[in-house]
Design a protein around this motif. Sequence first.
Motif, short mmCIF file in Angstrom:
data_model
loop_
_atom_site.label_atom_id
_atom_site.label_comp_id
_atom_site.label_asym_id
_atom_site.label_seq_id
_atom_site.Cartn_x
_atom_site.Cartn_y
_atom_site.Cartn_z
N UNK A 204 0.88 -1.17 0.09
CA UNK A 204 0.09 0.04 0.04
C UNK A 204 0.90 1.50 -0.04
N UNK A 205 0.34 2.22 -0.72
CA UNK A 205 1.47 3.46 -0.95
C UNK A 205 0.56 4.57 -0.80
N UNK A 206 1.15 5.78 -0.25
CA UNK A 206 0.67 7.15 -0.33
C UNK A 206 1.88 8.19 -0.74
N UNK A 207 1.39 8.87 -1.73
CA UNK A 207 2.32 9.90 -2.28
C UNK A 207 1.93 11.32 -2.02
N UNK B 129 4.84 -2.62 3.17
CA UNK B 129 4.88 -3.91 2.47
C UNK B 129 4.59 -4.98 3.40
N UNK B 130 4.06 -5.89 3.13
CA UNK B 130 3.51 -7.21 4.10
C UNK B 130 3.47 -8.68 3.31
N UNK B 131 4.41 -9.32 3.81
CA UNK B 131 4.26 -10.94 3.12
C UNK B 131 4.90 -11.83 4.09
N UNK C 259 7.17 -4.10 6.40
CA UNK C 259 8.12 -3.03 6.59
C UNK C 259 7.52 -1.81 6.15
N UNK C 260 7.71 -0.81 6.71
CA UNK C 260 7.16 0.34 6.54
C UNK C 260 8.20 1.49 5.80
N UNK C 261 8.09 1.33 4.57
CA UNK C 261 9.24 1.97 3.68
C UNK C 261 9.03 3.48 3.48
N UNK C 262 9.65 4.49 3.24
CA UNK C 262 9.31 5.92 2.88
C UNK C 262 10.39 6.49 2.20
N UNK C 263 10.20 7.53 1.58
CA UNK C 263 11.06 8.68 0.95
C UNK C 263 10.57 9.84 1.25
N UNK C 264 11.37 10.77 1.76
CA UNK C 264 11.39 12.20 2.26
C UNK C 264 12.21 13.05 1.52
N UNK C 265 11.70 14.12 1.05
CA UNK C 265 13.00 14.98 0.44
C UNK C 265 12.14 16.24 -0.38
#
Length: 246
Positions: free
Chosen positions: A25-28, A50-52, A75-81
């Motif tokens: 699942x993604x949020x942008x 991400x879940x598996x 996993x709770x992945x992210x990108x910020x900038x």
Amino acid sequence: MFDKQRNVTIRGFDSLSDSYRLSQMEVYLATAITLNKYFVFEPAFRWVKVSFPYPFVNYDSGSATYFIPGIKNNFNDYVAGGQFNCTVPYFDVFAGAWTSRYENNKQTQASLGIMWRPLGSLNLYTTSIFSMVSIQRKSNFLFYQKAGFRLTDWLWTELFASFGDHTGTSAFNARVFYNLSDRLNFYGGGKFIVPLSDNLTLTFNYQWSNSEGRSFKILPSGERKFSVYEYQNQIITGGIVWKING
């Protein structure tokens, strides 16, 4: 969600098979802040959950020694900038920096790019982007190149290629996030762009990529043997872009 199948054969000992489901699942979020007629700042944030299940759930007592029970990975992945854009006649120059986390690995990325319009319009243009990625005191460099031009009154095309280890990196101000365990070494392809009206655009995309994955097997002696394998992917997509005028 993606349904997948895993198969493992322990030569001369056992064979295992397991079905599992990977969900993502993604949020942008992004916005553009106009500083003056030349400069625009665009902060961005992307969050990916991400879940598996991993690894196998094994009910065969004969091989239970070799495979631990299945557990749930989340996993709770992210990108910020964000990035600064400067637009002048014939050129766009942009520079940005981002921090990201993928599968509990943290890294930083800085990019510098330039878009050149030699005719002063989108009838012919090129884009070059150089990126440096730092993780655990190691640096990795990426290079992206795109060229676009007008073929007819109603058709534009683009050709693109990107080189380097893209694992955990982002592109186009976090619009794309490569939160992959496998190593993506190269991708390239092309796009056809058909403007249907001032607000509607039809696109067709093709992309070819080359990646490396890692696998391991457990020998009857209990030794784990790791190996690297190479594979290629081909992706064909298309869609309609609807521009809403404010």
